[in-house]
Write a protein that holds these residues in place. Structure first.
Motif, PDB file in Angstrom:
ATOM      1  N   LYS A 133       0.831  -1.206   0.000  1.00  0.00           N
ATOM      2  CA  LYS A 133       0.000   0.000   0.000  1.00  0.00           C
ATOM      3  C   LYS A 133       0.867   1.258   0.000  1.00  0.00           C
ATOM      4  CE  LYS A 133      -4.183  -1.098  -0.390  1.00  0.00           C
ATOM      5  NZ  LYS A 133      -4.885  -0.668  -1.578  1.00  0.00           N
ATOM      6  N   GLN A 134       1.965   1.219   0.729  1.00  0.00           N
ATOM      7  CA  GLN A 134       2.874   2.364   0.759  1.00  0.00           C
ATOM      8  C   GLN A 134       3.475   2.580  -0.633  1.00  0.00           C
ATOM      9  OE1 GLN A 134       5.935   2.005   3.702  1.00  0.00           O
ATOM     10  NE2 GLN A 134       6.824   3.975   3.215  1.00  0.00           N
ATOM     11  N   GLU A 135       3.832   1.489  -1.284  1.00  0.00           N
ATOM     12  CA  GLU A 135       4.388   1.557  -2.637  1.00  0.00           C
ATOM     13  C   GLU A 135       3.346   2.097  -3.633  1.00  0.00           C
ATOM     14  OE1 GLU A 135       5.685  -2.073  -4.951  1.00  0.00           O
ATOM     15  OE2 GLU A 135       7.494  -1.626  -3.783  1.00  0.00           O
ATOM     16  N   GLN A 136       2.103   1.648  -3.507  1.00  0.00           N
ATOM     17  CA  GLN A 136       1.028   2.122  -4.378  1.00  0.00           C
ATOM     18  C   GLN A 136       0.807   3.622  -4.210  1.00  0.00           C
ATOM     19  OE1 GLN A 136      -2.564  -0.089  -3.678  1.00  0.00           O
ATOM     20  NE2 GLN A 136      -1.586  -2.040  -4.119  1.00  0.00           N
ATOM     21  N   TYR A 137       0.788   4.084  -2.977  1.00  0.00           N
ATOM     22  CA  TYR A 137       0.556   5.505  -2.721  1.00  0.00           C
ATOM     23  C   TYR A 137       1.671   6.340  -3.350  1.00  0.00           C
ATOM     24  CZ  TYR A 137      -0.236   9.895  -0.363  1.00  0.00           C
ATOM     25  OH  TYR A 137      -0.447  11.213  -0.103  1.00  0.00           O
ATOM     26  N   GLN A 138       2.901   5.898  -3.215  1.00  0.00           N
ATOM     27  CA  GLN A 138       4.026   6.627  -3.815  1.00  0.00           C
ATOM     28  C   GLN A 138       3.921   6.611  -5.334  1.00  0.00           C
ATOM     29  OE1 GLN A 138       6.003   8.540  -2.135  1.00  0.00           O
ATOM     30  NE2 GLN A 138       5.099   7.859  -0.216  1.00  0.00           N
TER      31      GLN A 138
END
Length: 167
Positions: A63-68
C-alpha cells in the motif's frame, strides 16, 4: 470600529467583540464552547495524521508503494495518456467528461498491471464507486478482506454486466 458578533447563547441578542463568542452575562459558557470545538480542529494534529498514515494509507508495504506510485510523474503521464485515448468518456457507462482513471484488474490483485496502459480505463465517479464495491466482492480487495483465487476479468463490458448483477 471593532468587529462584533451576536452572543451564541440562544435568545440572547447582545453583540460581543471578536474573538469572544459570549457576552458578559453568559461568559461562563465560553470555555465549554471552545473545548467542544477542539475535536473539530484535530485534523492537522500530528497524532491523527500519524495514525491515518500508519493504519490506513501505509498499512502494508504494498500500500505504501502504491501511494508513492500514484504521486509520481509516471502515473501522471500514464493517466493523461489514457484520458486522451478514451477522450474523457467513461468506458463503463459512456458518460462524457469523466476524469478518473482506474485499473481494470485492481493492482491489489495483480501488481504486474500497475503500469500497463491496457489495464487502465477512464471511469466516472458513480461507476468507480460501483466497480470498487464489485471488486471487493469478486476479487476480495479492500482493507480487511482476503484476496480470492479467481480469474481476472479484463473486458469492461463483462465487468459492467457483473456489476449490474448479470452473468
Amino acid at each position: 470600529m471593532p468587529r462584533v458578533r451576536r452572543c451564541r447563547q440562544p435568545g440572547c441578542h447582545v453583540m460581543v467583540k471578536l474573538p469572544d463568542h459570549y457576552c458578559a452575562k453568559h461568559y461562563e459558557h465560553e470555555a465549554e464552547y471552545l473545548a467542544s470545538r477542539q475535536k473539530w480542529t484535530r485534523s492537522g494534529d500530528q497524532v491523527t495524521t500519524h495514525k491515518y498514515n500508519t493504519v490506513t494509507r501505509y498499512r502494508t508495504y504494498d500500500k505504501q508503494e502504491q501511494y508513492q506510485f500514484y504521486r509520481g510523474k509516471q502515473w501522471q503521464s500514464l493517466r493523461q495518456l489514457v484520458l486522451d485515448r478514451d477522450h474523457y468518456v467513461c468506458q463503463y457507462c459512456g458518460r462524457p467528461n469523466s476524469n478518473t482513471v482506474d485499473h481494470v484488474v485492481p493492482i491489489e490483485y495483480d501488481q504486474q498491471g500497475m503500469t500497463d496502459a491496457s489495464n487502465l480505463a477512464t471511469i466516472c465517479r458513480s461507476c468507480h464507486y460501483a466497480k470498487t464495491q464489485w471488486e471487493q466482492k469478486y476479487y476480495g480487495t479492500g482493507n480487511g478482506n482476503t484476496l480470492k483465487d479467481v480469474e481476472p476479468i479484463t473486458d469492461t463490458n463483462r465487468i459492467v454486466l457483473m456489476m449490474n448483477g448479470g452473468v
